[in-house]
Design an enzyme around this catalytic site. Structure first.
Site, PDB file in Angstrom:
ATOM      1  N   CYS A 119      35.953  -7.491 -19.220  1.00 36.46           N
ATOM      2  CA  CYS A 119      36.094  -6.034 -19.442  1.00 36.46           C
ATOM      3  C   CYS A 119      37.457  -5.659 -20.008  1.00 36.46           C
ATOM      4  CB  CYS A 119      35.849  -5.282 -18.138  1.00 36.46           C
ATOM      5  SG  CYS A 119      34.216  -5.620 -17.476  1.00 36.46           S
ATOM      6  N   HIS A 268      37.889   1.988 -19.712  1.00 35.83           N
ATOM      7  CA  HIS A 268      36.753   1.067 -19.677  1.00 35.83           C
ATOM      8  C   HIS A 268      35.604   1.719 -18.912  1.00 35.83           C
ATOM      9  CE1 HIS A 268      34.231  -2.311 -19.073  1.00 35.83           C
ATOM     10  NE2 HIS A 268      34.516  -2.443 -17.799  1.00 35.83           N
ATOM     11  N   ASN A 298      27.653  -0.349 -19.031  1.00 41.60           N
ATOM     12  CA  ASN A 298      28.891  -1.117 -19.209  1.00 41.60           C
ATOM     13  C   ASN A 298      28.672  -2.164 -20.300  1.00 41.60           C
ATOM     14  OD1 ASN A 298      31.132  -2.744 -19.003  1.00 41.60           O
ATOM     15  ND2 ASN A 298      31.013  -3.040 -16.788  1.00 41.60           N
TER      16      ASN A 298
HETATM   17  O1  UT7 Z   1      33.684  -3.998 -15.369  1.00 38.78           O
HETATM   18  C1  UT7 Z   1      33.698  -4.437 -14.062  1.00 38.78           C
HETATM   19  C2  UT7 Z   1      32.269  -4.558 -13.668  1.00 38.78           C
HETATM   20  N1  UT7 Z   1      31.847  -4.105 -12.407  1.00 38.78           N
HETATM   21  C3  UT7 Z   1      32.243  -3.013 -11.736  1.00 38.78           C
HETATM   22  O2  UT7 Z   1      33.139  -2.296 -12.080  1.00 38.78           O
HETATM   23  C4  UT7 Z   1      31.475  -2.721 -10.505  1.00 38.78           C
HETATM   24  C5  UT7 Z   1      32.256  -1.985  -9.460  1.00 38.78           C
HETATM   25  N2  UT7 Z   1      31.424  -1.715  -8.312  1.00 38.78           N
HETATM   26  C6  UT7 Z   1      30.445  -0.795  -8.336  1.00 38.78           C
HETATM   27  O3  UT7 Z   1      30.287  -0.118  -9.321  1.00 38.78           O
HETATM   28  C7  UT7 Z   1      29.605  -0.592  -7.098  1.00 38.78           C
HETATM   29  O4  UT7 Z   1      30.030  -1.487  -6.089  1.00 38.78           O
HETATM   30  C8  UT7 Z   1      28.090  -0.798  -7.365  1.00 38.78           C
HETATM   31  C9  UT7 Z   1      27.576   0.376  -8.162  1.00 38.78           C
HETATM   32  C10 UT7 Z   1      27.856  -2.086  -8.127  1.00 38.78           C
HETATM   33  C11 UT7 Z   1      27.325  -0.870  -6.071  1.00 38.78           C
HETATM   34  O5  UT7 Z   1      27.561   0.289  -5.299  1.00 38.78           O
HETATM   35  P1  UT7 Z   1      27.851   0.153  -3.744  1.00 38.78           P
HETATM   36  O6  UT7 Z   1      27.966   1.517  -3.225  1.00 38.78           O
HETATM   37  O7  UT7 Z   1      29.036  -0.755  -3.584  1.00 38.78           O
HETATM   38  O8  UT7 Z   1      26.515  -0.496  -3.212  1.00 38.78           O
HETATM   39  P2  UT7 Z   1      26.288  -1.851  -2.400  1.00 38.78           P
HETATM   40  O9  UT7 Z   1      26.397  -3.045  -3.312  1.00 38.78           O
HETATM   41  O10 UT7 Z   1      27.125  -1.865  -1.164  1.00 38.78           O
HETATM   42  O11 UT7 Z   1      24.796  -1.682  -1.987  1.00 38.78           O
HETATM   43  C12 UT7 Z   1      24.346  -0.602  -1.166  1.00 38.78           C
HETATM   44  C13 UT7 Z   1      22.836  -0.670  -1.090  1.00 38.78           C
HETATM   45  C14 UT7 Z   1      22.315  -2.060  -0.734  1.00 38.78           C
HETATM   46  O12 UT7 Z   1      21.185  -1.897   0.093  1.00 38.78           O
HETATM   47  P3  UT7 Z   1      21.306  -2.122   1.686  1.00 38.78           P
HETATM   48  O13 UT7 Z   1      21.742  -3.549   1.850  1.00 38.78           O
HETATM   49  O14 UT7 Z   1      22.340  -1.130   2.147  1.00 38.78           O
HETATM   50  O15 UT7 Z   1      19.931  -1.832   2.154  1.00 38.78           O
HETATM   51  C15 UT7 Z   1      21.878  -2.615  -2.063  1.00 38.78           C
HETATM   52  O16 UT7 Z   1      20.857  -3.593  -1.952  1.00 38.78           O
HETATM   53  O17 UT7 Z   1      22.267  -0.343  -2.338  1.00 38.78           O
HETATM   54  C16 UT7 Z   1      21.338  -1.365  -2.741  1.00 38.78           C
HETATM   55  N3  UT7 Z   1      21.321  -1.480  -4.176  1.00 38.78           N
HETATM   56  C17 UT7 Z   1      20.442  -0.815  -4.963  1.00 38.78           C
HETATM   57  N4  UT7 Z   1      19.456   0.047  -4.664  1.00 38.78           N
HETATM   58  C18 UT7 Z   1      18.755   0.568  -5.692  1.00 38.78           C
HETATM   59  C19 UT7 Z   1      22.126  -2.230  -4.977  1.00 38.78           C
HETATM   60  N5  UT7 Z   1      21.803  -2.052  -6.266  1.00 38.78           N
HETATM   61  C20 UT7 Z   1      20.747  -1.181  -6.292  1.00 38.78           C
HETATM   62  C21 UT7 Z   1      19.980  -0.612  -7.309  1.00 38.78           C
HETATM   63  N6  UT7 Z   1      18.999   0.250  -6.968  1.00 38.78           N
HETATM   64  N7  UT7 Z   1      20.199  -0.887  -8.607  1.00 38.78           N
END
Ligand code: UT7
Length: 341
Positions: A119, A268, A298
């Site tokens: 990134c 970004h 992204n």
């Molecule tokens: O360029 C660098 C690239 N990456 C980034 O910058 C990513 C930075 N991080 C993020 O943007 C966030 O951490 C995410 C958007 C990726 C995830 O958000 P979060 O609030 O940290 O969610 P999480 O990974 O803690 O997941 C929360 C819940 C989980 O379910 P349970 O275990 O609580 O039941 C996940 O399984 O959300 C679920 N989940 C989804 N649900 C529906 C994860 N992805 C999805 C999805 N749709 N696409």
């Protein structure tokens, strides 16, 4: 020493629009438009068709940037291409872009450098290009950020956290020498290899002999945990906010510029929430930030040059503006830059 400025911008995104609902309805991923929009700000992204890759999109963006710069391909002295999704393991995609631009056919054997900083790749490439121009090595460097994510995403419920974030596209700029008082004023780059596995797609481990296990017919076997990208999203989020803020403040401090004096911020596009957080911490008003993650997701190394090209064409980015850039990503790697457009 000449200044290095961006003389032309261009971008290309594939036609195929994939909405959040499409991820559920077409690909069968257990997700929802509401979840993705709320957590990331993304509404849709583009997926490249079968047969289109990183060099193809990079070359299209490059053609537009070269035309906008008002130069000829033969004026270019170097190509730098940033990507985490190169067409092949080797050679790099830079040489493929050079070939597609027809430069070698006319005897223009410019050096091609691939940058592998995810990134932050565009900022690493921009800094390198500016140094080449300022040192007098060449007058024009083509800098491209191009990514084909969709062909290497786990488009299943198992991979939903990563798959819902990324899209395909390319942006390009020409970095040129000028005696005018403008251009790239300052940049900072950083990395912390202790987090190399926090966001990664290993595919294989070359320390293994052979590097991939084989079945009895000699086919390589790649386990799913090696094949698909994985990420500790919260760890990435936290570090992104911190490093984008501190690197922006570093370039401002070194240039004696107040963030209030910056006319436009191009961050970004990893997650709208990251950018909103950075914006809030630095007290930046909404009309000074241009985001397009809602439309493209992204596109990793492509995000900042795509933003630049769109902002220019929409009249948001104008000559004379002071522009702040910041990025963070896998590695971890990060960077920020300050330009007078
Ligand atoms: O360029 C660098 C690239 N990456 C980034 O910058 C990513 C930075 N991080 C993020 O943007 C966030 O951490 C995410 C958007 C990726 C995830 O958000 P979060 O609030 O940290 O969610 P999480 O990974 O803690 O997941 C929360 C819940 C989980 O379910 P349970 O275990 O609580 O039941 C996940 O399984 O959300 C679920 N989940 C989804 N649900 C529906 C994860 N992805 C999805 C999805 N749709 N696409």
């Amino acid at each position: 020493m000449p200044n290095a400025y961006i003389s032309g911008t261009g971008f290309f995104v594939p036609d195929n629009v994939v909405t959040n609902d499409d991820l559920r309805d077409v690909y069968g991923i257990e997700t929802s438009d509401e979840w993705i929009r709320k957590r990331t700000g993304i509404a849709e992204r583009r997926f490249a068709p079968q047969g289109m890759g990183t060099a193809d999109m990079g070359a299209k963006a490059a053609e537009m940037a070269i035309e906008a710069a008002g130069i000829d391909k033969k004026d270019l002295g170097m190509i730098i291409l940033a990507t985490l999704s190169p067409d092949h393991v080797f050679p790099g995609s830079g040489v493929l872009v050079q070939r597609q631009l027809g430069m070698a056919d006319t005897g223009n054997f410019v050096p091609c450098l691939d940058v592998r900083n995810q990134c932050s790749g565009f900022l690493y490439a921009l800094g390198t290009a500016a140094s080449m121009v300022q040192s007098g090595n060449t007058n024009h460097v083509l800098v491209i950020g191009s990514e084909t994510h969709s062909h290497a995403l786990d488009l299943s419920s198992r991979g939903r956290t990563v798959a819902s974030l990324f899209g395909d596209g390319a942006g390009a700029v020409v970095v040129s020498a000028t005696e005018e008082d403008r251009g790239l004023r300052n940049y900072t780059l950083g990395a912390d290899g202790r987090f190399a596995e926090t966001l990664w797609q290993p595919m294989w481990d070359i320390r293994n002999f052979p590097f991939l296990p084989q079945d009895e017919d000699g086919n390589g076997i790649v386990a799913p945990e090696m094949m698909w990208a994985s990420m500790d999203g919260r760890q990435v989020f936290r570090n992104a906010v911190e490093k984008m803020i501190t690197s922006l403040m570093k370039v401002c401090w070194e240039e004696k510029v107040d963030t209030k004096d910056i006319d436009l911020f191009l961050f970004h596009q990893a997650n709208l929430r990251i950018n909103e957080y950075v914006q809030k911490q630095l007290n930046i008003p909404d009309d000074k930030v241009f985001n397009n993650i809602m439309r493209y997701g992204n596109t990793t190394a492509g995000t900042i040059p795509i933003l630049m090209a769109e902002a220019e064409r929409e009249g948001i980015l104008k000559p004379g503006m002071k522009v702040g850039l910041a990025a963070f990503g896998s590695g971890f790697t990060w960077g920020a830059a300050l330009l007078d457009w």
